[in-house]
Each structure stands twice: as C-alpha cells, then as structure tokens.
Design an enzyme around this catalytic site. Structure first.
Site, PDB file in Angstrom:
ATOM      1  N   VAL A   1      -3.458   7.935   5.610  1.00  0.00           N
ATOM      2  CA  VAL A   1      -2.078   7.598   5.952  1.00  0.00           C
ATOM      3  C   VAL A   1      -1.166   7.793   4.734  1.00  0.00           C
ATOM      4  O   VAL A   1       0.023   7.495   4.798  1.00  0.00           O
ATOM      5  CB  VAL A   1      -1.972   6.135   6.470  1.00  0.00           C
ATOM      6  CG1 VAL A   1      -2.804   5.943   7.721  1.00  0.00           C
ATOM      7  CG2 VAL A   1      -2.369   5.122   5.400  1.00  0.00           C
TER       8      VAL A   1
ATOM      9  N   PRO B   1     -19.435  12.668  -2.805  1.00  0.00           N
ATOM     10  CA  PRO B   1     -20.441  12.286  -3.808  1.00  0.00           C
ATOM     11  C   PRO B   1     -21.581  11.472  -3.203  1.00  0.00           C
ATOM     12  O   PRO B   1     -22.682  11.449  -3.758  1.00  0.00           O
ATOM     13  CB  PRO B   1     -19.663  11.453  -4.833  1.00  0.00           C
ATOM     14  CG  PRO B   1     -18.310  11.238  -4.289  1.00  0.00           C
ATOM     15  CD  PRO B   1     -18.106  12.114  -3.099  1.00  0.00           C
TER      16      PRO B   1
ATOM     17  N   HIS C   1      -4.720   8.671  11.910  1.00  0.00           N
ATOM     18  CA  HIS C   1      -4.553   7.229  11.702  1.00  0.00           C
ATOM     19  C   HIS C   1      -3.117   6.872  11.310  1.00  0.00           C
ATOM     20  O   HIS C   1      -2.845   5.766  10.862  1.00  0.00           O
ATOM     21  CB  HIS C   1      -5.543   6.706  10.646  1.00  0.00           C
ATOM     22  CG  HIS C   1      -6.965   6.770  11.101  1.00  0.00           C
ATOM     23  ND1 HIS C   1      -8.038   6.630  10.249  1.00  0.00           N
ATOM     24  CD2 HIS C   1      -7.506   6.958  12.338  1.00  0.00           C
ATOM     25  CE1 HIS C   1      -9.172   6.742  10.936  1.00  0.00           C
ATOM     26  NE2 HIS C   1      -8.875   6.952  12.203  1.00  0.00           N
TER      27      HIS C   1
ATOM     28  N   THR D   1     -15.254  11.220   3.446  1.00  0.00           N
ATOM     29  CA  THR D   1     -15.133  10.142   4.434  1.00  0.00           C
ATOM     30  C   THR D   1     -16.495   9.517   4.699  1.00  0.00           C
ATOM     31  O   THR D   1     -17.503  10.212   4.784  1.00  0.00           O
ATOM     32  CB  THR D   1     -14.490  10.633   5.752  1.00  0.00           C
ATOM     33  OG1 THR D   1     -14.560   9.563   6.705  1.00  0.00           O
ATOM     34  CG2 THR D   1     -15.160  11.860   6.321  1.00  0.00           C
TER      35      THR D   1
ATOM     36  N   ARG E   1       0.831  -1.217   0.000  1.00  0.00           N
ATOM     37  CA  ARG E   1       0.000   0.000   0.000  1.00  0.00           C
ATOM     38  C   ARG E   1       0.862   1.263   0.000  1.00  0.00           C
ATOM     39  O   ARG E   1       0.507   2.273  -0.594  1.00  0.00           O
ATOM     40  CB  ARG E   1      -0.928  -0.007   1.208  1.00  0.00           C
ATOM     41  CG  ARG E   1      -2.149  -0.885   0.953  1.00  0.00           C
ATOM     42  CD  ARG E   1      -3.129  -0.792   2.079  1.00  0.00           C
ATOM     43  NE  ARG E   1      -3.363   0.576   2.492  1.00  0.00           N
ATOM     44  CZ  ARG E   1      -3.814   0.918   3.692  1.00  0.00           C
ATOM     45  NH1 ARG E   1      -4.069  -0.007   4.583  1.00  0.00           N
ATOM     46  NH2 ARG E   1      -4.010   2.176   3.995  1.00  0.00           N
TER      47      ARG E   1
HETATM   48  N1  APR Z   1     -14.207  13.043  -3.689  1.00  0.00           N
HETATM   49  C1  APR Z   1     -14.721  13.080  -2.438  1.00  0.00           C
HETATM   50  N2  APR Z   1     -15.185  11.999  -1.796  1.00  0.00           N
HETATM   51  C2  APR Z   1     -15.117  10.812  -2.444  1.00  0.00           C
HETATM   52  C3  APR Z   1     -14.584  10.698  -3.730  1.00  0.00           C
HETATM   53  C4  APR Z   1     -14.111  11.884  -4.371  1.00  0.00           C
HETATM   54  N3  APR Z   1     -13.606  11.875  -5.603  1.00  0.00           N
HETATM   55  N4  APR Z   1     -14.653   9.378  -4.085  1.00  0.00           N
HETATM   56  C5  APR Z   1     -15.178   8.722  -3.050  1.00  0.00           C
HETATM   57  N5  APR Z   1     -15.483   9.574  -2.050  1.00  0.00           N
HETATM   58  C6  APR Z   1     -16.070   9.302  -0.737  1.00  0.00           C
HETATM   59  C7  APR Z   1     -16.968   8.094  -0.649  1.00  0.00           C
HETATM   60  O1  APR Z   1     -18.290   8.427  -1.052  1.00  0.00           O
HETATM   61  C8  APR Z   1     -16.899   7.760   0.833  1.00  0.00           C
HETATM   62  O2  APR Z   1     -17.856   8.491   1.592  1.00  0.00           O
HETATM   63  O3  APR Z   1     -15.022   9.037   0.158  1.00  0.00           O
HETATM   64  C9  APR Z   1     -15.490   8.226   1.220  1.00  0.00           C
HETATM   65  C10 APR Z   1     -14.503   7.106   1.420  1.00  0.00           C
HETATM   66  O4  APR Z   1     -14.887   6.311   2.505  1.00  0.00           O
HETATM   67  P1  APR Z   1     -13.965   5.131   3.066  1.00  0.00           P
HETATM   68  O5  APR Z   1     -13.476   4.315   1.923  1.00  0.00           O
HETATM   69  O6  APR Z   1     -14.696   4.437   4.148  1.00  0.00           O
HETATM   70  O7  APR Z   1     -12.699   5.934   3.658  1.00  0.00           O
HETATM   71  P2  APR Z   1     -12.564   6.707   5.026  1.00  0.00           P
HETATM   72  O8  APR Z   1     -13.851   7.285   5.476  1.00  0.00           O
HETATM   73  O9  APR Z   1     -11.413   7.626   4.881  1.00  0.00           O
HETATM   74  O10 APR Z   1     -12.172   5.536   6.004  1.00  0.00           O
HETATM   75  C11 APR Z   1     -11.876   5.875   7.320  1.00  0.00           C
HETATM   76  O11 APR Z   1     -11.377   3.686   7.992  1.00  0.00           O
HETATM   77  O12 APR Z   1     -10.518   1.677   7.480  1.00  0.00           O
HETATM   78  C12 APR Z   1     -10.288   2.817   8.150  1.00  0.00           C
HETATM   79  O13 APR Z   1      -8.243   3.683   8.829  1.00  0.00           O
HETATM   80  C13 APR Z   1      -9.050   3.528   7.684  1.00  0.00           C
HETATM   81  O14 APR Z   1      -8.669   5.915   7.605  1.00  0.00           O
HETATM   82  C14 APR Z   1      -9.556   4.871   7.217  1.00  0.00           C
HETATM   83  C15 APR Z   1     -10.870   4.980   7.929  1.00  0.00           C
END
Ligand code: APR
Length: 271
Positions: free
Chosen positions: A108, A234, A126, A208, A74
């Site tokens: 990260v 989105p 994180h 997020t 990663r």
């Molecule tokens: N622009 C903005 N948001 C986006 C885009 C984009 N181009 N593409 C996807 N997203 C959004 C998705 O709709 C979703 O709500 O980003 C979010 C990603 O969510 P996750 O994959 O769950 O990531 P995250 O929320 O950062 O995860 C949190 O979980 O597994 C742990 O430690 C890991 O830091 C991570 C934490």
C-alpha cells in the site's frame, strides 16, 4: 542465472504479459518495515493494541480515530521512503514492455507508482495508504492536504483533522483491505488478478511471505497451468515451495535489490 535465462526465453515465446507479484520485501530496502519480520508492523505491538488488531473493519467501527491515526503514522513512513533499485527496474521494464507487463502488488506504500509504474498496469490488491474512501463505498480519494505527513507513532487525531478526513459530509476510511474484509474486482482487481495468473507465461514473485489469500491463489493457479515462477526472497516461502514441489521455475534466495534488476534485464531482453 543460466536456468533463469532458459525459463525467461521459453516464456517469452508464448503470448501474454509477464506478471510480477510483489510484497513488503520489495520495499524493505527503502526502509519500510515488513509486516512479519522481526521489526515488522505485525510484530511490534503498541501499549494498548497489537497493530494487527487495528487492521480490521471491526476495530475501525469501534475506534475510527485510533485506526486512522495508526494509518496516518504508516503513511508518513511510506512518504518518507523513496523507491529503490528494484522498484526502478520494474518501472523501466514496464516502459519497455508495455502491455506485455503487469504488476500485482500487495503493497500500500505507493512506491511502484512513484517509481513510474502506471496505474493501468499496477493492480494494488490491498489498496494505497495515500488514499481514503467513503465508509459506505465509493472510489478512492487522495488524503487531503493539511494532514500531517510526518505523523509520530501514537499521536492521536484532533477534531479538525477528523473533519478534514470526511468527504462531502460522509465519513471515510483508509483505502486498504482489512483482515476481516474480502477482495473484490471494483476496488482490488480480484478477478483481473486471477485472470492474469491464468494467462501469464511467467510469474515473478518478489518479497512476500505468502500469508494472504489472493497472492497464494495466484501462485497455485499459475502452477496448475504449468506456468513457471521465479521466486525472489531471502527466506524460503510458500511460493518457493511450490517451485520445489512442481519443478516449475526457480527460487532465487536473496534480496529484491540483488535479483530484481538482473531478472528484469533478462525479461526486457527476451520479451
Ligand atoms: N528483498 C526481498 N524480500 C525480502 C527482503 C528483501 N530485502 N526483506 C524481507 N523480505 C521478505 C521476507 O523474507 C518475507 O518473505 O519479504 C517477505 C515479507 O513478508 P510479510 O512481512 O508477511 O509481507 P507481505 O507478504 O507483503 O504481507 C502480505 O499481509 O498483513 C498483510 O496486507 C498486509 O500486504 C500485506 C500482506
């Protein structure tokens, strides 16, 4: 955009830094898969383990070399990516706002720092995949040179690589927060993040899913203080639902690339 302008203007009249809370979505346009999206890290399983099973201290204790290999893969993906327009906008914003800016990131990947945000105003809640830390505790140390930056998925560690990953004879681990671990202040800025959420006049949440503890606490704490949030994603996420429920702030349905530069410009103008 008029609504966003009004929210920013009102917040700017109050003291305290604007807090940006970012997740994997802000790096999606840099080509780094999110965690819970269709091609996400937690969705695409490997032959033997579901990746999410590897993101625990328990898994690391049982099979340190496998877990290290997964993180080194990663890390290569992150290093191969470059900051995008949203990262750049936040770096410029910090440059113009100074102490009226604070970034709390779950990512990260290190892309905020590579774009130019400073460590002092970036809470990496994180961790950072470019670093390791002694298993027994201690400060993060950069992963040494000699560890392949182009690590193929599934390639396992050689003995000499495992030796390189020791620090002063002590075994180390990836500098991240795992699912079976707790936030703290020294390593992950837990209390500082909550304090920032309580004191900010404006929270901007980008990309997020709201599946982790501290980010949700930040969102709820801000709302309890009557602080507005601007939510960029989105997909409608729990932060957008808070906005909907409380009427505090606005949900902008769209990508980080579309919205972050525009909102950052408004904030730079008014704060
Ligand atoms: N622009 C903005 N948001 C986006 C885009 C984009 N181009 N593409 C996807 N997203 C959004 C998705 O709709 C979703 O709500 O980003 C979010 C990603 O969510 P996750 O994959 O769950 O990531 P995250 O929320 O950062 O995860 C949190 O979980 O597994 C742990 O430690 C890991 O830091 C991570 C934490």
């Amino acid at each position: 955009m008029e609504r966003v302008r009004a929210i920013v203007e009102e917040a700017a009249a109050k003291p305290g830094p604007v807090v940006w809370l970012t997740g994997a979505g802000i790096s999606a346009e840099s080509g780094i898969p999110t965690f819970r999206g269709e091609e996400g890290y937690w969705k695409v399983g490997s032959r033997n383990y579901h990746p999410q099973e590897l993101a625990t201290f328990a898994a690391f204790q049982e099979m340190p070399a496998e877990v290290w290999a997964w993180y080194l893969f990663r890390r290569g993906v992150c290093r191969g990516a470059a900051p995008n327009a949203a990262h750049d906008a936040l770096a410029s914003l910090e440059e113009s706002l100074g102490d009226r800016f604070l970034l709390v990131t779950q990512n990260v990947d290190g892309l905020h720092l590579r774009a130019g945000n400073t460590l002092g105003r970036t809470y990496q809640i994180h961790g950072n995949i470019d670093f390791m830390r002694p298993v027994r505790g201690g400060a993060p140390i950069p992963i040494p040179e000699g560890i392949d930056l182009d690590w193929p998925r599934g390639r396992q560690l050689r003995a000499e690589e495992l030796a390189l990953l020791a620090h002063e004879g002590e075994p180390t681990r990836p500098h991240v927060l795992w699912f079976d671990e707790c936030y703290d202040e020294a390593t992950f800025r837990f209390e500082s993040s909550l304090r920032a959420a309580a004191e900010t006049p404006l929270l901007v949440v980008v990309g997020t899913a709201g599946a982790t503890n501290l980010p949700m606490q930040i969102g709820m704490l801000a709302a309890r203080q009557g602080t507005p949030s601007i939510v960029i994603d989105p997909e409608k996420n729990p932060f957008a639902e808070i906005v909907e429920r409380t009427g505090l702030g606005v949900y902008l349905a769209g990508t980080a690339g579309e919205w972050v530069p525009r909102v950052a410009d408004l904030v730079a103008e008014r704060f």
